[in-house]
Motif scaffolding. Structure first.
Motif, PDB file in Angstrom:
ATOM      1  N   ILE A  23       3.027 -18.393  -7.333  1.00  0.00           N
ATOM      2  CA  ILE A  23       2.293 -17.782  -6.215  1.00  0.00           C
ATOM      3  C   ILE A  23       0.792 -17.917  -6.426  1.00  0.00           C
ATOM      4  N   SER A  37       2.812 -11.266  -4.538  1.00  0.00           N
ATOM      5  CA  SER A  37       3.874 -11.072  -5.528  1.00  0.00           C
ATOM      6  C   SER A  37       4.603  -9.758  -5.301  1.00  0.00           C
ATOM      7  N   ALA A  65       9.255 -16.612  -2.090  1.00  0.00           N
ATOM      8  CA  ALA A  65       7.818 -16.681  -2.386  1.00  0.00           C
ATOM      9  C   ALA A  65       7.127 -17.683  -1.457  1.00  0.00           C
ATOM     10  N   VAL A  69       4.037 -16.808   0.959  1.00  0.00           N
ATOM     11  CA  VAL A  69       2.746 -17.505   0.859  1.00  0.00           C
ATOM     12  C   VAL A  69       2.368 -18.078   2.219  1.00  0.00           C
TER      13      VAL A  69
END
Length: 173
Positions: A23, A37, A65, A69
């Protein structure tokens, strides 16, 4: 059999650092990486009942993730972001594909480290876990720097050979 909280905790203990690094590499800001996160960990926890044991937790968590993002990037439209969208997507795809391979390599390394004699493990631990310099190790063990370098080199070669043997039959593309 462990309950879902325990299974989730085990998976996270194994993957959390690499997931955070993934990340962070994509958002390139510590505060943003912390925020994204935390969102990812919360989603993984809420949706853990949909995770199928025996499949790749890495791949599943990297996909979550990746989506987070992308959501973060959409919210940051007014900011100058460090990467073009297509570059970021390519990086995320590659990282997700390699997540399982990385886990297998780490498992092989753990296996091979466990097979090292105690004195060799101690030498590696002094150098890499405790961070002693070769000079410090040489002084502690009453050996020459050259002897320490040579010993570390032999240990590295033995580990590499063991890992390669352990990984035979695994396709790394």
């Amino acid at each position: 059999e462990p309950d879902s909280r325990e299974r989730f905790s085990r998976h996270m203990a194994t993957h959390q650092r690499r997931l955070y690094a993934f990340i962070y590499a994509l958002v390139q800001d510590r505060h943003a990486a912390d925020d994204v996160s935390q969102d990812v960990y919360a989603i993984l926890w809420r949706r853990f009942d949909t995770f199928q044991e025996g499949t790749s937790f890495s791949a599943w968590s990297y996909q979550v993730a990746r989506l987070q993002v992308m959501n973060w990037r959409r919210k940051q439209k007014r900011l100058l972001l460090p990467m073009a969208e297509d570059v970021l997507t390519g990086l995320m795809d590659t990282a997700a594909e390699n997540a399982d391979k990385q886990d297998e390599r780490i498992d092989a390394l753990d296996y091979c480290l466990g097979r090292l004699p105690g004195d060799k493990r101690d030498l590696l631990q002094s150098r890499y876990h405790f961070g002693y310099s070769v000079v410090e190790i040489a002084e502690q063990r009453n050996r020459s720097r050259r002897a320490v370098y040579k010993a570390l080199g032999k240990i590295h070669e033995a580990l590499l050979s063991c890992i390669q043997t352990k990984m035979k039959g695994v396709d790394y593309g």
